[in-house]
Enzyme design. Structure first.
Site, PDB file in Angstrom:
ATOM      1  N   ASP A  71     -18.936  -0.750 -39.773  1.00  0.00           N
ATOM      2  CA  ASP A  71     -19.628  -1.864 -39.113  1.00  0.00           C
ATOM      3  C   ASP A  71     -21.124  -1.691 -39.337  1.00  0.00           C
ATOM      4  OD1 ASP A  71     -18.001  -3.768 -37.460  1.00  0.00           O
ATOM      5  OD2 ASP A  71     -17.206  -1.918 -36.640  1.00  0.00           O
ATOM      6  N   ARG A  79     -24.923   1.547 -38.228  1.00  0.00           N
ATOM      7  CA  ARG A  79     -24.241   2.836 -38.333  1.00  0.00           C
ATOM      8  C   ARG A  79     -24.897   3.753 -39.381  1.00  0.00           C
ATOM      9  NH1 ARG A  79     -22.631   0.578 -34.235  1.00  0.00           N
ATOM     10  NH2 ARG A  79     -20.561  -0.357 -34.011  1.00  0.00           N
ATOM     11  N   ARG A 142     -26.166 -10.722 -32.421  1.00  0.00           N
ATOM     12  CA  ARG A 142     -25.352 -10.498 -33.619  1.00  0.00           C
ATOM     13  C   ARG A 142     -25.036 -11.817 -34.330  1.00  0.00           C
ATOM     14  NH1 ARG A 142     -20.264  -7.447 -31.474  1.00  0.00           N
ATOM     15  NH2 ARG A 142     -19.905  -6.986 -33.684  1.00  0.00           N
ATOM     16  N   LYS A 172     -16.559 -12.230 -39.629  1.00  0.00           N
ATOM     17  CA  LYS A 172     -15.883 -11.967 -38.360  1.00  0.00           C
ATOM     18  C   LYS A 172     -16.536 -12.793 -37.250  1.00  0.00           C
ATOM     19  CE  LYS A 172     -18.685  -7.875 -37.294  1.00  0.00           C
ATOM     20  NZ  LYS A 172     -18.722  -6.404 -37.197  1.00  0.00           N
ATOM     21  N   HIS A 173     -15.882 -12.982 -36.093  1.00  0.00           N
ATOM     22  CA  HIS A 173     -14.577 -12.531 -35.628  1.00  0.00           C
ATOM     23  C   HIS A 173     -13.710 -13.779 -35.502  1.00  0.00           C
ATOM     24  CE1 HIS A 173     -17.695  -9.809 -34.006  1.00  0.00           C
ATOM     25  NE2 HIS A 173     -16.793  -8.825 -34.115  1.00  0.00           N
ATOM     26  N   HIS A 185     -13.353  -5.926 -26.111  1.00  0.00           N
ATOM     27  CA  HIS A 185     -13.090  -4.504 -25.933  1.00  0.00           C
ATOM     28  C   HIS A 185     -12.393  -4.239 -24.601  1.00  0.00           C
ATOM     29  CE1 HIS A 185     -16.392  -4.306 -28.926  1.00  0.00           C
ATOM     30  NE2 HIS A 185     -15.838  -3.165 -29.298  1.00  0.00           N
ATOM     31  N   ASP A 257      -9.690  -6.680 -36.040  1.00  0.00           N
ATOM     32  CA  ASP A 257     -10.652  -5.903 -35.276  1.00  0.00           C
ATOM     33  C   ASP A 257      -9.904  -4.684 -34.731  1.00  0.00           C
ATOM     34  OD1 ASP A 257     -13.019  -5.178 -34.067  1.00  0.00           O
ATOM     35  OD2 ASP A 257     -13.279  -7.046 -32.961  1.00  0.00           O
TER      36      ASP A 257
END
Length: 483
Positions: A71, A79, A142, A172-173, A185, A257
């Site tokens: 990601d 990351r 985002r 995504k998503h 999540h 995901d």
């Protein structure tokens, strides 16, 4: 199709994770046996540095032909080194604020080039969600913005730039996480939209990404009652096969995901969620950051058992294998691009919006106060703020009496208050309001979405909290500390 063939096909759908910067023996064995690939996570220690990541990916490639996914959105979700220092590239909200698709393409091409240098070949980006809910707890900066057409043109540019660097993009998503006020999540967010609304809002950027040739699309764990009947989209044949494959005509790889998320597996577990996602039409299964050898074994057993029991057709596994094979063939023919770090700072500088007049500091730097605001689960504990340029910056959390202590420290000097998504944090608004009441000359810097705008001498909106956004703001403010 015999049992060994089914097991190999099942293995080829899995993208597990592992801890540390060294590939464990179980993973290398699974790669030799045909494991689809891996998903890398910064918080599990996979990415201590780009150099160590390059060594890790090279070792994995000696064992097999893995898809190595990460990601790396730039901006707040980073990351590749940025999880420790902040990203040198602004995120989508800043790029949408600039609204220069060629610059977006350039930023994503450079970001892709950095991934390619480290041996990553599948990037779970861009996020092409249309962020229509201000209180969205997981998308926010985002997203390129709230307008479907704006998001669509930047989705196309981001996909193109990423893939010009030889890395597969993953839009995504699907079918769109921007209209929710819940985090998948933690639950199954509701998207209260019928097909007509989806067609003119959520699906517009996905069509653009598909037209641009995105090699992958990621599903979201979203409940669209009019489409999925209450089933999360990741596990819904109507969403994946009916909507994405048939209505949108997408023929590339579909990846889930993370299946450890509550929205996918909270009631049924990861192995069962994996079976249902494959049956719905997914090709690759991202298992999650803490799903290692034991989860791989349990998931393989569930998938092969579903084939033996007639719940999952072996042809569905073969279909997934052919799509991932086509992705690997495409990757093998790519030529890397050059890294272009200046694109990130250029974008961050152009994204800033200033309201009011910036004061001079009369030779004495202002006191910078950063109001506490944690990132969401997707963002994680990435550093943010202006403290690298303001050595005596203070963090405040809105506790009783804190305004007085801050004002005392700011006596005789300017005051800069740094917020992050203040519209979502009552304590930020309360403390900022108290400071502004006493010091109307205060400068406010919003490093999230500029929804709540207080009456201050000057207001800077950076549209993100990446290192590039912070540097651009520090330059405008004339801060003299070193980064």
């Amino acid at each position: 199709m015999n049992a060994d063939e089914i097991a190999r096909l099942a293995r080829g759908t899995l993208l597990p994770s592992f801890p540390g910067a060294t590939a464990p023996d179980w993973l290398l064995d699974e790669l030799e046996a045909g494991l689809g690939g891996v998903t890398l996570f910064a918080l599990t220690g996979n990415v201590p540095s780009p150099e160590s990541l390059a060594a890790l990916t090279a070792r994995m490639r000696k064992a097999g032909d893995p898809l190595i996914a990460i990601d790396e959105e730039g901006g707040d979700v980073t990351r590749l080194g940025g999880h420790a220092t902040g990203s040198p590239y602004p995120g989508n909200a800043a790029l949408g604020a600039v609204d220069d698709p060629e610059l977006t393409r350039r930023v994503y091409r450079s970001l892709g080039a950095e991934l390619a240098e480290a041996g990553v070949n599948l990037n779970f980006a861009p996020s092409v969600d249309v962020n229509t809910a201000d209180d969205n707890p997981v998308i926010g900066t985002r997203s390129f913005g709230p307008d479907p057409e704006l998001v669509a043109r930047h989705a196309s540019a981001a996909v193109t730039g990423t893939q010009e660097a030889g890395v597969a993009a993953c839009a995504k998503h699907f079918p769109g996480h921007g209209a929710t006020v819940e985090d998948s999540h933690l639950s199954v967010p509701l998207v209260d939209a019928d097909l007509e609304l989806l067609d003119r809002r959520e699906l517009v950027p996905f069509r653009a990404a598909i037209a641009a040739g995105t090699r992958a699309v990621m599903t979201g764990h979203l409940n669209l009652p009019s489409i999925t009947g209450g089933v999360p989209a990741t596990l819904s044949h109507a969403a994946i096969t009916g909507l994405l494959r048939e209505r949108l005509g997408y023929r590339g790889v579909i990846v889930t995901d993370a299946l450890d998320m509550e929205g996918a597996s909270g009631e049924i577990g990861i192995p069962e969620a994996s079976v249902r996602a494959l049956a719905a039409g997914a090709d690759l299964l991202c298992l999650g950051p803490n799903e290692h050898a034991e989860t791989v074994r349990a998931t393989l057993e569930a998938i092969t058992g579903a084939v033996r029991g007639g719940r999952l057709a072996p042809e569905r596994l073969a279909d997934a294998a052919e799509r991932t094979a086509a992705l690997r063939r495409w990757l093998a023919g790519q030529v890397p691009a050059a890294v272009d770090r200046p694109a990130g700072l250029e974008a961050a500088r152009r994204a800033i919006r200033v309201t009011g007049s910036l004061p001079g500091w009369n030779g004495s730097p202002p006191l910078v106060v950063e109001l506490k605001a944690g990132g969401n689960i997707a963002v994680g504990p990435t550093p943010w703020g202006l403290s690298p340029w303001a050595p005596d910056a203070v963090r405040a959390d809105g506790a009783a009496g804190e305004a007085g202590r801050v004002l005392e420290r700011a006596t005789g000097r300017g005051l800069v208050v740094v917020l992050r998504d203040a519209h979502r944090h009552a304590d930020q608004r309360a403390l900022a309001g108290a400071l502004l009441a006493a010091r109307p000359d205060t400068v406010v810097v919003e490093m999230g979405l500029p929804v709540w705008r207080p009456g201050s001498a000057a207001y800077l909106a950076t549209y993100g909290a990446a290192a590039a956004n912070a540097q651009a703001a520090a330059e405008l403010l004339g801060l003299t500390g070193t980064s």
